[in-house]
Design an enzyme around this catalytic site. Structure first.
Site, PDB file in Angstrom:
ATOM      1  CG  HIS A 167       2.205  -3.093   5.836  1.00 28.94           C
ATOM      2  ND1 HIS A 167       1.932  -3.951   7.290  1.00 28.94           N
ATOM      3  CD2 HIS A 167       2.979  -2.174   6.340  1.00 28.94           C
ATOM      4  CE1 HIS A 167       2.231  -3.479   8.283  1.00 28.94           C
ATOM      5  NE2 HIS A 167       2.873  -2.702   7.833  1.00 28.94           N
ATOM      6  CG  PHE A 168       4.746  -7.011   6.570  1.00 28.17           C
ATOM      7  CD1 PHE A 168       6.054  -6.506   6.081  1.00 28.17           C
ATOM      8  CD2 PHE A 168       4.585  -7.144   7.264  1.00 28.17           C
ATOM      9  CE1 PHE A 168       6.665  -5.370   7.209  1.00 28.17           C
ATOM     10  CE2 PHE A 168       4.956  -5.938   8.537  1.00 28.17           C
ATOM     11  CZ  PHE A 168       6.062  -5.850   8.650  1.00 28.17           C
TER      12      PHE A 168
END
Length: 179
Positions: free
Chosen positions: A61-62
């Site tokens: 996630h990022f």
């Protein structure tokens, strides 16, 4: 004349990680609270989540700019409320399981990143039978980072099936006249 008001079962001020794990079936990586403070029966409490870079969701996630997924923030609020409800049930909680039912009005205000201490403020809106509804506000310091209302059902745990969710009757299909 003074009223006799019984003290709620399991009334306490703090639940450390060992107590949280007694109250919830979740385990790493889905156990999203480290402790609970300021517990007021089943009315309100504050869950604490120490956000660290080694959590698995940050790998995808990022990864270049890690941000805690909003759905996990809401889950952490719900786990806080679920643990508080189970704590208040006393010994009966050993035969019960909490199932998430609804999320309403979720708003995400600011990103939560590794190094943050997430405070999960939950307050009961109502309880009717086995269904409990809470509001939650997630804070980092003085900043509101997320908020939502959510509900859960307390159901009997079937010992032969572990913690499987209760069976819900399926609606019968109505004939359309097409053969």
């Amino acid at each position: 004349m003074a009223e006799d008001t019984p003290t709620p079962k399991g009334d306490m001020q703090v639940a450390d990680i060992m107590r949280v794990m007694q109250l919830l079936p979740h385990r790493y990586p889905m156990l999203l609270i480290d402790r609970i403070i300021d517990i007021d029966g089943d009315k309100s409490a504050v869950g604490i989540k120490n956000v660290t870079i080694n959590e698995p969701h940050f790998q995808g996630h990022f990864p270049d700019m890690p941000v805690m997924p909003g759905v996990l923030i809401v889950e952490a609020m719900a786990q806080t409320a679920g643990a508080v409800v189970m704590n208040n049930m006393g010994a009966v909680a050993d035969t019960k399981t909490v199932y998430f039912m609804t999320i309403d009005g979720a708003r995400f205000r600011k990103p939560v990143v590794p190094g943050d201490v997430l405070e999960l403020h939950v307050s009961m809106i109502r309880s009717r039978g086995p269904v409990w509804k809470y509001s939650g506000k997630a804070m980092v310091g003085d900043s509101l980072v997320a908020e939502a209302e959510f509900s859960a059902m307390i159901a009997d745990r079937d010992a032969s099936q572990g913690t499987q969710p209760p069976k819900i009757a399926k609606a019968q299909a109505k004939p359309t006249g097409d053969a």
